[in-house]
Design a protein around this motif. Structure first.
Motif, PDB file in Angstrom:
ATOM      1  N   UNK A  47       0.769  -1.386  -0.057  1.00  0.00           N
ATOM      2  CA  UNK A  47       0.071  -0.050   0.036  1.00  0.00           C
ATOM      3  C   UNK A  47       0.950   1.246   0.031  1.00  0.00           C
ATOM      4  N   UNK A  48       1.943   1.149   0.721  1.00  0.00           N
ATOM      5  CA  UNK A  48       2.974   2.213   1.001  1.00  0.00           C
ATOM      6  C   UNK A  48       3.441   2.366  -0.451  1.00  0.00           C
ATOM      7  N   UNK A  49       3.796   1.346  -1.231  1.00  0.00           N
ATOM      8  CA  UNK A  49       4.488   1.539  -2.538  1.00  0.00           C
ATOM      9  C   UNK A  49       3.629   1.951  -3.470  1.00  0.00           C
ATOM     10  N   UNK A  52      12.051 -10.510  -2.720  1.00  0.00           N
ATOM     11  CA  UNK A  52      12.286 -10.408  -1.467  1.00  0.00           C
ATOM     12  C   UNK A  52      13.448  -9.178  -1.482  1.00  0.00           C
ATOM     13  N   UNK A  53      13.471  -8.301  -0.342  1.00  0.00           N
ATOM     14  CA  UNK A  53      14.585  -7.087  -0.625  1.00  0.00           C
ATOM     15  C   UNK A  53      14.641  -6.522   0.846  1.00  0.00           C
ATOM     16  N   UNK A  54      15.639  -6.591   1.498  1.00  0.00           N
ATOM     17  CA  UNK A  54      15.445  -5.761   2.725  1.00  0.00           C
ATOM     18  C   UNK A  54      15.557  -4.409   2.557  1.00  0.00           C
ATOM     19  N   UNK A  55      15.820  -3.973   1.299  1.00  0.00           N
ATOM     20  CA  UNK A  55      15.942  -2.293   1.297  1.00  0.00           C
ATOM     21  C   UNK A  55      14.713  -1.794   1.317  1.00  0.00           C
ATOM     22  N   UNK A  56      13.492  -2.615   1.083  1.00  0.00           N
ATOM     23  CA  UNK A  56      12.239  -2.254   1.225  1.00  0.00           C
ATOM     24  C   UNK A  56      11.361  -2.708   2.391  1.00  0.00           C
ATOM     25  N   UNK A  96      10.611   3.775   0.823  1.00  0.00           N
ATOM     26  CA  UNK A  96       9.389   3.879   0.200  1.00  0.00           C
ATOM     27  C   UNK A  96       9.751   4.189  -1.309  1.00  0.00           C
ATOM     28  N   UNK A  97      10.682   5.110  -1.843  1.00  0.00           N
ATOM     29  CA  UNK A  97      10.843   5.310  -3.208  1.00  0.00           C
ATOM     30  C   UNK A  97      11.195   3.946  -3.757  1.00  0.00           C
ATOM     31  N   UNK A  98      12.080   3.117  -3.099  1.00  0.00           N
ATOM     32  CA  UNK A  98      12.555   1.929  -3.613  1.00  0.00           C
ATOM     33  C   UNK A  98      11.429   0.938  -3.787  1.00  0.00           C
TER      34      UNK A  98
END
Length: 434
Positions: A23-25, A175-179, A201-203
């Motif tokens: 939702x944030x993305x 899967x991505x720890x950055x997001x 959020x941007x990623x």
């Protein structure tokens, strides 16, 4: 006069699937395209909306058919549709969980639903889960799924190839720890405590930029609500509200109602200030006092000022974390004991396992107010209760409600718009016309 706006309901197969991240993305992506995005969160939640507000750039309101009522929800959606380019609603738990459920809310307002499925550890089975969720009920439209936590392109293709045509794949997120959004007890870590949230959020937005989610969803139609006008039952009242890192569980709808009823809302910090501002009533909302117990305990001037306010008999409301602060001591998660404000008897202590959670009605002497509980603590040696919360669907007594002088204290978080008259009576001495 009806209002029309593109809208999408983001639900899931269960909690922990990544609804808030998705939702944030979506909110951040469409905001970055210059669109005005309004986001709502289903059910009682203070933490997810903080993230979603940062992502969308606009306040995030709760929508819940039981806690807020159908007409309140209708009013919020209608108002949003008149000003926004996109409406997003994040569900609670799984699509069909609870009474009323996210599916009930989507069906009531004819909102298209996208289902998030954490596909870690499964491939083609994702299609069976998606088909079941989309077809278990026929009163809402599932427009597709978002496969989350994918491990590879091959993982994505296995899911995409197995999905039935009537439940398309809207996006695959790897899967991505950055997001990933960090969590702790009670839920997500609050935005001000996170480093690099804007970059996350941007990623996350970039992860959906080349998927069907980058397109605006179908337009939904919203009708105006039939809500009674708010009356100035608190005209001239000054209400001091604790708001800082220790006390942040505050619905914007609660503050807005107090102001619409004529009250002047004044904020103060039990962590930083020496006393609250001059006021007729005071509200200690919930939050994380256990994370700041040492500083709260050391602020002797604030504790003394609150004790004077209490001894004057002026109206006070202490909810959950606010109640822990109002009691004599609080034991934090490291088993350290700190002296609190000592307005009422009681020793609060944090627990490793979950405490009570769920919807309850607070049967106050002023009237019933819809509320919810969600805490990982317990209290001992409190005052005899004046009432117990009524659980939504269980006969066992709910949270205790205690009262001393003008102070009402409970673990329950009240949703003020559910009974404005009762709230007006709670925050001012003497009888108030309802």
């Amino acid at each position: 006069m009806q209002a029309r706006c593109p809208a999408l309901f983001i639900s899931a197969m269960a909690s922990g699937q990544g609804k808030t991240t998705v939702t944030a993305a979506l909110a951040r992506y469409h905001r970055n395209q210059g669109r005005k995005v309004r986001v709502f969160k289903t059910g009682p939640d203070y933490l997810d909306p903080q993230i979603l507000q940062i992502a969308s750039g606009a306040p995030v309101e709760p929508l819940d058919l039981w806690m807020a009522g159908e007409e309140y929800c209708r009013d919020q959606l209608y108002r949003a549709a008149r000003e926004a380019d996109l409406i997003l609603i994040e569900g609670a738990m799984g699509l069909l969980d609870g009474e009323p459920s996210s599916a009930d809310l989507a069906a009531r307002f004819n909102l298209p639903v996208a289902v998030v499925i954490n596909a870690k550890g499964m491939a083609q089975t994702t299609a069976a889960v998606a088909y079941g969720l989309a077809n278990y009920r026929r009163d809402f439209q599932c427009v597709g799924i978002i496969a989350n936590a994918l491990g590879s392109e091959r993982h994505l293709s296995l899911i995409a190839e197995s999905l039935p045509s009537q439940v398309p794949l809207l996006a695959g997120i790897f899967r991505d720890d950055a997001i990933a959004l960090p969590e702790r007890h009670l839920g997500l870590v609050q935005p001000y405590e996170q480093q690099g949230l804007e970059q996350r959020l941007d990623q996350a937005a970039a992860a959906i930029a080349h998927t069907p989610l980058a397109n605006l969803p179908a337009t939904a139609t919203f009708k105006p609500a039939l809500l009674p006008a708010v009356r100035p039952m608190l005209a001239g009242a000054r209400i001091a509200v604790a708001r800082d890192a220790a006390f942040s569980f505050i619905y914007a709808a609660n503050l807005r109602l107090l102001q619409e009823m004529g009250a002047e809302v004044l904020f103060f910090s039990p962590l930083e200030d020496s006393e609250p501002p001059p006021a007729d009533a005071l509200w200690l909302p919930g939050g994380y006092p256990e994370l700041h117990a040492e500083r709260l305990s050391a602020n002797q001037a604030m504790k003394a000022a609150l004790k004077r306010f209490f001894m004057d008999g002026r109206p006070m409301l202490a909810e959950c974390g606010g109640m822990l602060y109002a009691q004599e001591t609080l034991t934090d998660q490291q088993d350290r004991i700190f002296a609190m404000a000592g307005l009422i008897p009681g020793a609060g202590e944090m627990r490793a396992k979950r405490g009570c959670q769920g919807m309850q009605t607070a049967p106050l002497p002023e009237g019933d107010v819809r509320a919810h509980a969600h805490h990982h603590s317990r209290s001992h040696g409190t005052l005899p209760p004046i009432a117990y919360g009524r659980r939504q669907r269980h006969p066992a007594p709910g949270e205790v409600i205690v009262r001393s002088k003008g102070l009402t204290a409970t673990y329950l978080h009240l949703f003020f718009p559910s009974n404005p008259g009762a709230v007006a009576n709670l925050f001012r001495p003497g009888p108030t016309e309802v």
